[in-house]
Write a protein that holds these residues in place. Structure first.
Motif, PDB file in Angstrom:
ATOM      1  N   SER A 118      26.547   9.412  21.055  1.00 52.15           N
ATOM      2  CA  SER A 118      26.180   9.619  19.665  1.00 52.15           C
ATOM      3  C   SER A 118      24.875  10.410  19.606  1.00 52.15           C
ATOM      4  O   SER A 118      24.192  10.583  20.619  1.00 52.15           O
ATOM      5  N   MET A 119      24.546  10.858  18.411  1.00 55.46           N
ATOM      6  CA  MET A 119      23.295  11.608  18.222  1.00 55.46           C
ATOM      7  C   MET A 119      22.090  10.758  18.614  1.00 55.46           C
ATOM      8  O   MET A 119      21.179  11.229  19.297  1.00 55.46           O
ATOM      9  N   LEU A 120      22.106   9.497  18.204  1.00 54.70           N
ATOM     10  CA  LEU A 120      20.971   8.620  18.485  1.00 54.70           C
ATOM     11  C   LEU A 120      20.849   8.351  19.973  1.00 54.70           C
ATOM     12  O   LEU A 120      19.749   8.424  20.545  1.00 54.70           O
ATOM     13  N   ALA A 121      21.978   8.047  20.620  1.00 55.79           N
ATOM     14  CA  ALA A 121      21.952   7.772  22.057  1.00 55.79           C
ATOM     15  C   ALA A 121      21.517   9.007  22.842  1.00 55.79           C
ATOM     16  O   ALA A 121      20.751   8.902  23.810  1.00 55.79           O
ATOM     17  N   GLY A 122      22.001  10.182  22.422  1.00 55.59           N
ATOM     18  CA  GLY A 122      21.614  11.410  23.093  1.00 55.59           C
ATOM     19  C   GLY A 122      20.124  11.693  22.950  1.00 55.59           C
ATOM     20  O   GLY A 122      19.465  12.128  23.898  1.00 55.59           O
ATOM     21  N   ARG A 152      39.944  17.950  20.709  1.00 54.40           N
ATOM     22  CA  ARG A 152      38.845  16.991  20.652  1.00 54.40           C
ATOM     23  C   ARG A 152      37.569  17.562  21.242  1.00 54.40           C
ATOM     24  O   ARG A 152      36.473  17.382  20.700  1.00 54.40           O
ATOM     25  N   GLY A 153      37.722  18.282  22.353  1.00 58.47           N
ATOM     26  CA  GLY A 153      36.550  18.863  22.989  1.00 58.47           C
ATOM     27  C   GLY A 153      35.900  19.943  22.149  1.00 58.47           C
ATOM     28  O   GLY A 153      34.668  20.074  22.125  1.00 58.47           O
ATOM     29  N   LEU A 154      36.706  20.728  21.449  1.00 57.32           N
ATOM     30  CA  LEU A 154      36.165  21.795  20.606  1.00 57.32           C
ATOM     31  C   LEU A 154      35.342  21.243  19.452  1.00 57.32           C
ATOM     32  O   LEU A 154      34.443  21.923  18.945  1.00 57.32           O
ATOM     33  N   PHE A 155      35.635  20.014  19.043  1.00 52.85           N
ATOM     34  CA  PHE A 155      34.904  19.416  17.932  1.00 52.85           C
ATOM     35  C   PHE A 155      33.900  18.356  18.404  1.00 52.85           C
ATOM     36  O   PHE A 155      33.417  17.565  17.595  1.00 52.85           O
ATOM     37  N   ALA A 156      33.583  18.368  19.704  1.00 57.14           N
ATOM     38  CA  ALA A 156      32.556  17.452  20.212  1.00 57.14           C
ATOM     39  C   ALA A 156      31.219  17.756  19.547  1.00 57.14           C
ATOM     40  O   ALA A 156      30.827  18.906  19.431  1.00 57.14           O
ATOM     41  N   GLY A 157      30.539  16.729  19.101  1.00 54.18           N
ATOM     42  CA  GLY A 157      29.235  16.909  18.463  1.00 54.18           C
ATOM     43  C   GLY A 157      29.300  17.345  17.014  1.00 54.18           C
ATOM     44  O   GLY A 157      28.284  17.727  16.434  1.00 54.18           O
ATOM     45  N   LEU A 158      30.509  17.280  16.392  1.00 55.65           N
ATOM     46  CA  LEU A 158      30.633  17.738  15.006  1.00 55.65           C
ATOM     47  C   LEU A 158      29.825  16.873  14.042  1.00 55.65           C
ATOM     48  O   LEU A 158      29.220  17.399  13.103  1.00 55.65           O
ATOM     49  N   GLY A 159      29.806  15.563  14.262  1.00 54.21           N
ATOM     50  CA  GLY A 159      29.076  14.669  13.360  1.00 54.21           C
ATOM     51  C   GLY A 159      27.622  15.066  13.199  1.00 54.21           C
ATOM     52  O   GLY A 159      27.158  15.328  12.074  1.00 54.21           O
ATOM     53  N   PRO A 160      26.855  15.122  14.312  1.00 58.09           N
ATOM     54  CA  PRO A 160      25.457  15.520  14.160  1.00 58.09           C
ATOM     55  C   PRO A 160      25.301  16.937  13.632  1.00 58.09           C
ATOM     56  O   PRO A 160      24.350  17.234  12.910  1.00 58.09           O
ATOM     57  N   ARG A 161      26.250  17.822  13.965  1.00 59.49           N
ATOM     58  CA  ARG A 161      26.126  19.198  13.477  1.00 59.49           C
ATOM     59  C   ARG A 161      26.377  19.271  11.975  1.00 59.49           C
ATOM     60  O   ARG A 161      25.759  20.082  11.273  1.00 59.49           O
ATOM     61  N   MET A 162      27.262  18.418  11.444  1.00 61.56           N
ATOM     62  CA  MET A 162      27.476  18.389   9.993  1.00 61.56           C
ATOM     63  C   MET A 162      26.214  17.932   9.274  1.00 61.56           C
ATOM     64  O   MET A 162      25.849  18.488   8.237  1.00 61.56           O
ATOM     65  N   VAL A 163      25.562  16.921   9.839  1.00 59.82           N
ATOM     66  CA  VAL A 163      24.303  16.452   9.247  1.00 59.82           C
ATOM     67  C   VAL A 163      23.266  17.566   9.289  1.00 59.82           C
ATOM     68  O   VAL A 163      22.575  17.856   8.299  1.00 59.82           O
TER      69      VAL A 163
END
Length: 316
Positions: free
Chosen positions: A55-59, A269-280
């Motif tokens: 996740s963004m926080l863990a990273g 799935r791999g192409l959209f890895a990190g989409l959550g933090p990038r949307m924010v």
């Protein structure tokens, strides 16, 4: 907006375009620079096996624990400078090509029915030229973020990349960056335009012309957030591939071949890895850019941008 109002706005001067460029440059460099920590973690999630699935926080915690808080600002120099020139060219270019689209359509009255094509075309062409300026600096940023101890900053990183790879290496990511940035610009500008149009069609002309500062701020903020979500979703697969290309991943051969292989390997799935933090991140970027762009233009006395919205004739 009436035909008379639109026609008056068509008379942009060189000074107006310089104001558009400066406002775009400042709004983009400020917002992208501020988002550097989020972008560092997002890039690590995309390309570093140690961060895969985090996740963004863990990273963020892992970056700080291993490399210290300063690592979150890796790539700040090329980010700030790259988006300074790209932002100016993109915003001024969008204003210019939107105006040309209205003229090509036969004037303000005819342009309303072609407004979607005008938005798409203006955003795409403006972004294409802006990306010529951005690509070498984006390549430098990704190399600094993805390869620890690659260089100490913008100048040393850019110099090393140019010395070891030349122009070919600096522009290795040009095609994927176009694939990323053009959908991004389309989402940013087109969705923002239609969000404003949807809001304006619920208002009477008197209400629209007498909006309070807080109401206008809320409209611009909300439209920017929605446009940011759209921009992130449309551009994220190419953003992932761009990170991989600049890291040196993938087979040899032409760029389309490398992109196709990397896309197959990553899967949906791999192409959209990190989409959550990038949307924010992108929602904050886009909304912040539009708010700053408008405020800076107003402070410089620049005219408002051209509006070709379709309005509800039942409102009065």
């Amino acid at each position: 907006m009436s035909e008379k109002q639109v026609t008056a706005t068509l008379q942009f001067t060189p000074k107006d375009y310089s104001s558009f460029f400066l406002a775009g440059a400042l709004c983009c460099t400020v917002t992208h620079g501020a988002m550097t920590p989020i972008d560092v973690v997002k890039t690590r999630i995309q390309i570093d096996p140690e961060f895969k699935g985090q996740s963004m926080l863990a990273g963020t915690r892992q970056v700080i624990s291993k490399e210290g808080p300063k690592a979150l600002l890796t790539g700040f120099g090329p980010t700030a400078v790259g988006y300074l020139v790209q932002g100016g060219a993109k915003f001024a270019g969008y204003e210019y090509w939107k105006k040309k689209g209205v003229e090509f359509a036969g004037g303000p009255e005819n342009s309303v029915q072609y407004r979607t094509a005008i938005y798409l075309g203006a955003a795409s062409v403006a972004e294409f030229f802006a990306d010529i300026l951005l690509t070498p600096l984006e390549a430098t940023r990704i190399r600094l973020v993805s390869e620890r101890n690659y260089a100490t900053g913008l100048v040393s990183g850019f110099t090393r990349l140019a010395r070891e790879g030349g122009v070919r290496e600096l522009y290795a990511g040009f095609l994927p960056i176009l694939c990323k940035q053009i959908p991004y610009a389309i989402g940013q500008f087109t969705v923002n335009e239609f969000c404003h149009e949807a809001a304006y069609r619920t208002m009477s002309e008197d209400t629209r012309n007498n909006m309070t500062a807080s109401s206008r701020f809320g409209l611009n903020l909300g439209s920017g957030i929605i446009a940011g979500f759209a921009a992130a979703i449309l551009s994220h697969p190419a953003d992932t591939l761009l990170s991989q290309i600049n890291k040196g991943h993938g087979p040899t051969g032409s760029m389309p071949h490398r992109l196709a292989v990397l896309a197959r390997e990553a899967g949906f799935r791999g192409l959209f890895a990190g989409l959550g933090p990038r949307m924010v991140m992108t929602a904050g970027l886009v909304s912040g850019q539009f708010l700053l762009y408008g405020a800076i233009k107003e402070a410089m006395g620049a005219p408002p941008g051209l509006e070709i919205h379709k309005e509800d004739s039942s409102k009065s």
